[in-house]
Design a protein around this motif. Structure first.
Motif, PDB file in Angstrom:
ATOM      1  N   ASN A  24       0.808  -1.222   0.000  1.00 45.62           N
ATOM      2  CA  ASN A  24       0.000   0.000   0.000  1.00 45.62           C
ATOM      3  C   ASN A  24       0.840   1.271   0.000  1.00 45.62           C
ATOM      4  N   GLU A  25       2.186   1.121   0.196  1.00 49.24           N
ATOM      5  CA  GLU A  25       3.080   2.278   0.138  1.00 49.24           C
ATOM      6  C   GLU A  25       3.594   2.500  -1.290  1.00 49.24           C
ATOM      7  N   LEU A  26       3.287   1.570  -2.176  1.00 49.87           N
ATOM      8  CA  LEU A  26       3.791   1.619  -3.542  1.00 49.87           C
ATOM      9  C   LEU A  26       2.733   2.154  -4.484  1.00 49.87           C
ATOM     10  N   ASN A  27       3.185   2.575  -5.654  1.00 47.81           N
ATOM     11  CA  ASN A  27       2.233   2.921  -6.695  1.00 47.81           C
ATOM     12  C   ASN A  27       2.778   2.413  -8.023  1.00 47.81           C
ATOM     13  N   ASP A  28       1.943   2.464  -9.026  1.00 46.23           N
ATOM     14  CA  ASP A  28       2.351   1.939 -10.328  1.00 46.23           C
ATOM     15  C   ASP A  28       2.844   3.043 -11.265  1.00 46.23           C
ATOM     16  N   GLN A  29       3.305   4.140 -10.669  1.00 47.66           N
ATOM     17  CA  GLN A  29       3.825   5.252 -11.469  1.00 47.66           C
ATOM     18  C   GLN A  29       5.333   5.453 -11.303  1.00 47.66           C
ATOM     19  N   ILE A  30       5.877   5.009 -10.166  1.00 49.63           N
ATOM     20  CA  ILE A  30       7.295   5.220  -9.855  1.00 49.63           C
ATOM     21  C   ILE A  30       7.914   3.889  -9.445  1.00 49.63           C
ATOM     22  N   VAL A  31       9.096   3.575  -9.977  1.00 45.68           N
ATOM     23  CA  VAL A  31       9.812   2.344  -9.627  1.00 45.68           C
ATOM     24  C   VAL A  31      10.363   2.471  -8.218  1.00 45.68           C
ATOM     25  N   ASN A  32      10.079   1.448  -7.396  1.00 47.87           N
ATOM     26  CA  ASN A  32      10.561   1.403  -6.028  1.00 47.87           C
ATOM     27  C   ASN A  32      10.764  -0.063  -5.649  1.00 47.87           C
ATOM     28  N   VAL A  33      11.325  -0.308  -4.468  1.00 50.71           N
ATOM     29  CA  VAL A  33      11.425  -1.671  -3.979  1.00 50.71           C
ATOM     30  C   VAL A  33      10.007  -2.216  -3.873  1.00 50.71           C
ATOM     31  N   GLU A  66      12.621  -7.123 -24.474  1.00 49.98           N
ATOM     32  CA  GLU A  66      11.849  -6.760 -23.282  1.00 49.98           C
ATOM     33  C   GLU A  66      12.188  -7.691 -22.133  1.00 49.98           C
ATOM     34  N   ASP A  67      12.232  -7.129 -20.930  1.00 52.29           N
ATOM     35  CA  ASP A  67      12.451  -7.896 -19.707  1.00 52.29           C
ATOM     36  C   ASP A  67      11.582  -7.312 -18.620  1.00 52.29           C
ATOM     37  N   THR A  68      11.216  -8.163 -17.665  1.00 49.35           N
ATOM     38  CA  THR A  68      10.525  -7.696 -16.468  1.00 49.35           C
ATOM     39  C   THR A  68      11.402  -8.021 -15.279  1.00 49.35           C
ATOM     40  N   TYR A  69      11.646  -7.013 -14.461  1.00 53.32           N
ATOM     41  CA  TYR A  69      12.456  -7.173 -13.252  1.00 53.32           C
ATOM     42  C   TYR A  69      11.584  -6.883 -12.040  1.00 53.32           C
ATOM     43  N   TYR A  70      11.809  -7.630 -10.987  1.00 57.41           N
ATOM     44  CA  TYR A  70      11.176  -7.378  -9.703  1.00 57.41           C
ATOM     45  C   TYR A  70      12.237  -6.729  -8.830  1.00 57.41           C
ATOM     46  N   ILE A  71      12.006  -5.498  -8.431  1.00 59.35           N
ATOM     47  CA  ILE A  71      12.979  -4.763  -7.631  1.00 59.35           C
ATOM     48  C   ILE A  71      12.758  -5.126  -6.158  1.00 59.35           C
ATOM     49  N   GLY A  82       9.783   6.640 -14.029  1.00 59.42           N
ATOM     50  CA  GLY A  82       8.363   6.513 -14.333  1.00 59.42           C
ATOM     51  C   GLY A  82       8.170   5.899 -15.707  1.00 59.42           C
ATOM     52  N   ILE A  83       6.933   5.603 -16.040  1.00 59.44           N
ATOM     53  CA  ILE A  83       6.621   5.012 -17.348  1.00 59.44           C
ATOM     54  C   ILE A  83       7.039   5.986 -18.444  1.00 59.44           C
ATOM     55  N   GLY A  84       7.763   5.460 -19.440  1.00 57.63           N
ATOM     56  CA  GLY A  84       8.254   6.275 -20.549  1.00 57.63           C
ATOM     57  C   GLY A  84       9.646   6.831 -20.327  1.00 57.63           C
ATOM     58  N   ASP A  85      10.127   6.809 -19.077  1.00 62.36           N
ATOM     59  CA  ASP A  85      11.478   7.302 -18.788  1.00 62.36           C
ATOM     60  C   ASP A  85      12.516   6.344 -19.356  1.00 62.36           C
ATOM     61  N   VAL A  86      13.667   6.903 -19.730  1.00 59.00           N
ATOM     62  CA  VAL A  86      14.770   6.114 -20.260  1.00 59.00           C
ATOM     63  C   VAL A  86      15.963   6.262 -19.325  1.00 59.00           C
ATOM     64  N   ALA A  87      16.565   5.128 -18.997  1.00 51.04           N
ATOM     65  CA  ALA A  87      17.722   5.124 -18.100  1.00 51.04           C
ATOM     66  C   ALA A  87      18.942   4.618 -18.851  1.00 51.04           C
ATOM     67  N   LYS A  99      14.154   1.575 -21.451  1.00 55.23           N
ATOM     68  CA  LYS A  99      12.956   2.424 -21.396  1.00 55.23           C
ATOM     69  C   LYS A  99      11.918   1.680 -20.565  1.00 55.23           C
ATOM     70  N   VAL A 100      11.334   2.384 -19.577  1.00 60.42           N
ATOM     71  CA  VAL A 100      10.318   1.792 -18.714  1.00 60.42           C
ATOM     72  C   VAL A 100       8.993   1.748 -19.471  1.00 60.42           C
ATOM     73  N   LEU A 101       8.466   0.533 -19.656  1.00 61.81           N
ATOM     74  CA  LEU A 101       7.199   0.354 -20.359  1.00 61.81           C
ATOM     75  C   LEU A 101       6.017   0.229 -19.397  1.00 61.81           C
ATOM     76  N   LYS A 102       6.259  -0.452 -18.276  1.00 61.82           N
ATOM     77  CA  LYS A 102       5.153  -0.740 -17.354  1.00 61.82           C
ATOM     78  C   LYS A 102       5.692  -0.899 -15.949  1.00 61.82           C
ATOM     79  N   ILE A 103       4.938  -0.422 -14.978  1.00 63.41           N
ATOM     80  CA  ILE A 103       5.286  -0.587 -13.564  1.00 63.41           C
ATOM     81  C   ILE A 103       4.060  -1.165 -12.873  1.00 63.41           C
ATOM     82  N   SER A 104       4.262  -2.221 -12.120  1.00 60.53           N
ATOM     83  CA  SER A 104       3.150  -2.762 -11.328  1.00 60.53           C
ATOM     84  C   SER A 104       3.677  -3.141  -9.964  1.00 60.53           C
ATOM     85  N   ILE A 105       2.774  -3.347  -9.053  1.00 61.53           N
ATOM     86  CA  ILE A 105       3.152  -3.733  -7.702  1.00 61.53           C
ATOM     87  C   ILE A 105       3.313  -5.242  -7.686  1.00 61.53           C
ATOM     88  N   ALA A 106       4.514  -5.689  -7.337  1.00 61.36           N
ATOM     89  CA  ALA A 106       4.835  -7.125  -7.409  1.00 61.36           C
ATOM     90  C   ALA A 106       4.064  -7.921  -6.387  1.00 61.36           C
TER      91      ALA A 106
END
Length: 159
Positions: free
Chosen positions: A80-89, A103-108, A135-140, A152-159
């Protein structure tokens, strides 16, 4: 974050607590039995079974101490402290490598529960640290041991 805090997900803390319980209730008894049997072989100065069992006992106790330290100092990142807009643990992040279009999916996760074979990467690893706060669309542009990657971040979800 305090220096001795260990960032961890709820699932990761449960795994640590489960391993502590297993080590204390099962492994300690198994090793104690091995020591008891080895003592029955007599002369300890040339008893390799006894030496091995004592070394194993030390490893089990060291692992218990390490896990208990991590559990004591855990800062659990709750869903509940996470959101699907910003990458976090605790985030699942789908990225595309802009050079290879792969494409790859990583669980942080926190470093205590990282397991690259399961796609769980530490927030302290090069890729994990590079994606944190994106955030979504950002490039690192991330320095990795093999050189640089552009993700490039395509999608963020709560693991």
């Amino acid at each position: 974050m305090a220096e001795n805090e260990v960032l961890i997900t709820e699932e990761g803390l449960e795994k640590i607590e489960s391993e502590i319980e297993y080590l204390k209730t099962v492994r300690r008894k198994e090793v104690a039995e091995r020591i008891k049997v080895a003592l029955g072989y007599g002369d300890l100065s040339e008893n390799s079974e006894y030496d091995e069992a004592k070394n194993e006992q030390a490893q089990v106790e060291e692992r218990i101490a390490k896990l208990e330290y991590m559990a004591r100092n855990a800062k659990v990142v709750k869903g509940n402290e996470l959101n699907d807009q910003i990458v976090n643990v605790g985030s699942a992040v789908t990225v595309v490598d802009e050079d290879t279009q792969e494409e790859d999916t990583y669980y942080i996760v926190g470093s205590a529960e990282a397991d690259p074979l399961e796609g769980k990467i530490s927030n302290e690893s090069p890729i994990g640290a590079g994606l944190m706060g994106m955030g979504i669309g950002d490039v690192a542009d991330i320095d990795v041991p093999q050189g640089k990657v552009r993700l490039k971040v395509l999608k963020i979800s709560i693991a």
